[in-house]
Write a protein that holds these residues in place. Structure first.
Motif, PDB file in Angstrom:
ATOM      1  N   GLY A 242       0.801  -1.219   0.000  1.00 13.40           N
ATOM      2  CA  GLY A 242       0.000   0.000   0.000  1.00 13.40           C
ATOM      3  C   GLY A 242       0.831   1.264   0.000  1.00 13.40           C
ATOM      4  N   VAL A 243       1.989   1.233  -0.690  1.00 14.98           N
ATOM      5  CA  VAL A 243       2.889   2.382  -0.742  1.00 14.98           C
ATOM      6  C   VAL A 243       3.263   2.659  -2.200  1.00 14.98           C
ATOM      7  CG1 VAL A 243       3.830   1.940   1.562  1.00 14.98           C
ATOM      8  CG2 VAL A 243       4.941   0.908  -0.456  1.00 14.98           C
ATOM      9  N   THR A 244       4.031   3.725  -2.396  1.00 16.35           N
ATOM     10  CA  THR A 244       4.635   4.008  -3.696  1.00 16.35           C
ATOM     11  C   THR A 244       6.141   3.856  -3.572  1.00 16.35           C
ATOM     12  OG1 THR A 244       2.909   5.486  -4.531  1.00 16.35           O
ATOM     13  CG2 THR A 244       5.126   5.831  -5.376  1.00 16.35           C
ATOM     14  N   ALA A 245       6.752   3.159  -4.510  1.00 15.80           N
ATOM     15  CA  ALA A 245       8.203   2.998  -4.547  1.00 15.80           C
ATOM     16  C   ALA A 245       8.781   4.020  -5.522  1.00 15.80           C
ATOM     17  CB  ALA A 245       8.575   1.593  -4.988  1.00 15.80           C
ATOM     18  N   VAL A 246       9.703   4.831  -5.033  1.00 14.70           N
ATOM     19  CA  VAL A 246      10.385   5.814  -5.873  1.00 14.70           C
ATOM     20  C   VAL A 246      11.792   5.312  -6.140  1.00 14.70           C
ATOM     21  CG1 VAL A 246      11.175   8.190  -6.069  1.00 14.70           C
ATOM     22  CG2 VAL A 246       9.015   7.692  -4.913  1.00 14.70           C
ATOM     23  N   ILE A 247      12.130   5.112  -7.408  1.00 18.45           N
ATOM     24  CA  ILE A 247      13.423   4.560  -7.807  1.00 18.45           C
ATOM     25  C   ILE A 247      14.300   5.663  -8.391  1.00 18.45           C
ATOM     26  CG2 ILE A 247      14.601   2.896  -9.298  1.00 18.45           C
ATOM     27  CD1 ILE A 247      12.907   1.600  -7.138  1.00 18.45           C
ATOM     28  N   ASP A 248      15.532   5.760  -7.903  1.00 20.78           N
ATOM     29  CA  ASP A 248      16.537   6.661  -8.452  1.00 20.78           C
ATOM     30  C   ASP A 248      17.296   5.894  -9.532  1.00 20.78           C
ATOM     31  OD1 ASP A 248      18.629   8.347  -9.048  1.00 20.78           O
ATOM     32  OD2 ASP A 248      19.494   8.357  -7.030  1.00 20.78           O
ATOM     33  N   VAL A 328       7.442   5.085  -9.162  1.00 19.52           N
ATOM     34  CA  VAL A 328       7.884   6.318  -9.816  1.00 19.52           C
ATOM     35  C   VAL A 328       9.390   6.202 -10.029  1.00 19.52           C
ATOM     36  CG1 VAL A 328       8.146   8.820  -9.620  1.00 19.52           C
ATOM     37  CG2 VAL A 328       6.062   7.699  -8.733  1.00 19.52           C
ATOM     38  N   VAL A 329       9.841   6.438 -11.259  1.00 14.94           N
ATOM     39  CA  VAL A 329      11.261   6.360 -11.575  1.00 14.94           C
ATOM     40  C   VAL A 329      11.753   7.760 -11.936  1.00 14.94           C
ATOM     41  CG1 VAL A 329      13.045   5.313 -13.009  1.00 14.94           C
ATOM     42  CG2 VAL A 329      10.991   4.007 -12.411  1.00 14.94           C
ATOM     43  N   ARG A 330      12.844   8.153 -11.296  1.00 14.54           N
ATOM     44  CA  ARG A 330      13.395   9.494 -11.527  1.00 14.54           C
ATOM     45  C   ARG A 330      14.841   9.426 -11.960  1.00 14.54           C
ATOM     46  NH1 ARG A 330      10.805  12.563  -6.215  1.00 14.54           N
ATOM     47  NH2 ARG A 330       8.663  12.602  -6.993  1.00 14.54           N
TER      48      ARG A 330
END
Length: 330
Positions: A242-248, A328-330
């Protein structure tokens, strides 16, 4: 002349998995079978997409069970056996368990390939189980038009210290314990026969030390990165938690030669299917198409993706409160 095993398979390694979306459609509505009176308390079943099943038993222990097998990912029979066994054991390590017992699973085209090659495959698997301190006792074999090999593995864990897909919380960093790129490098090997020693070394490295370090650090959320690629596995973890994973993207490591293999056009079909599956749930606007494809690359015997810091493993992102996308990929 020794036959090239990869030429006897339509796909290679974990890239030959049934696509994630198709698989979820197949099992949707089936649920986990827990008959009345069944022994033990089921802790982890089908619902969260974890790497193995877990049942609490007497004595403050949990039994962790999994199976994994696939078609040849390299041409050398002994190396294939090592890779397939390492990959199968990884599902147990990804749950924070220690492997106890494994059984061979062998499918062999006995009229097309020598039994001596099958012996080499089994020898590779046996050597990996020896290194892992895991009993290997028998198994099952069938005559099959396409060679396949792997293990059914049973492990033991502390039921209160399992690593799970659904235990991630906002604020936790994401660590990756092995570099990516195995899918495109294996595709290059299949097409050209050129060995990549670095890729073979990665695929035959056990995830035991990373698993123990995570459990000892009190980490409770992890998965391994295999056929559905980093994006596919982090999507499943974020969805379950139930989260968002933000990838660098700039922090993600790759095996040497990965980008050149991609530039040369060696892309497994499984990697493209992974990207197509994850794209509707992900914000990939921060990276180019090639990087997105590598992040979705179908790995064979990849590393652990851990929601926490693991010594020696790069931090490649973090978990945040659920937003519009799971990834989300940044």
């Amino acid at each position: 002349m020794t036959p090239r095993l990869t030429q006897y398979a339509h796909g290679g390694g974990c890239a030959c998995k049934i696509p994630a979306g198709e698989l979820e459609d197949m099992v949707r509505g089936l649920g986990t079978v827990t008959p009345p009176g069944a022994a033990g308390d089921l802790l982890v079943g089908l619902d969260t997409g974890d790497d193995a099943a877990a049942v609490r038993i007497d004595g403050g222990r949990a039994v962790v069970a999994t199976t994994d097998f696939f078609t040849p990912v390299v041409d050398d029979a002994y190396d294939w056996g090592r890779i397939a066994a390492t990959n199968a054991l990884s599902d147990v390590y990804a749950m924070g368990a220690a492997p106890l017992l494994a059984l061979n699973l062998l499918c062999w085209p006995r009229e097309r390939l020598s039994p001596d090659l099958a012996t080499e495959v089994l020898r590779g698997g046996a050597d990996v189980c020896t290194a892992a301190g895991c009993h290997l006792a028998g198994g099952h074999s069938v005559d099959d038009p396409e060679p396949k090999y792997g293990l059914a593995v049973t492990g033991l864990a502390d039921p209160d210290r399992l690593l799970r897909n659904d235990a991630g919380t906002p604020g936790l960093p994401l660590s990756l314990t092995k570099p990516l790129g195995l899918g495109v490098l294996n595709a290059r090997h299949k097409a050209t026969g050129d060995r990549n020693e670095a890729a073979i070394a990665v695929m035959t490295t056990l995830n035991d030390a990373a698993s123990r370090a995570a459990v000892e650090a009190g980490i409770r959320c992890a998965t391994d990165v295999t056929g559905f690629g980093l994006l596919g596995h982090v999507h499943k973890l974020a969805r379950a938690s139930g989260v968002t994973a933000v990838i660098d993207a700039a922090a993600v490591p790759y095996v040497d030669g990965t980008r050149q293999a991609l530039a040369d056009g060696f892309v497994p079909g499984g990697s493209t299917r992974n990207l197509d599956w994850v794209r509707p749930s992900a914000d990939l606007s921060g990276v180019d198409d090639d990087t997105a494809l590598l992040l979705a690359d179908a790995q064979t015997s990849g590393g652990l993706l851990v929601a926490g810091e693991v010594p020696g493993a790069p931090v490649i992102g973090e978990l945040r409160p659920r937003g519009e996308h799971t990834v989300v990929v940044r």
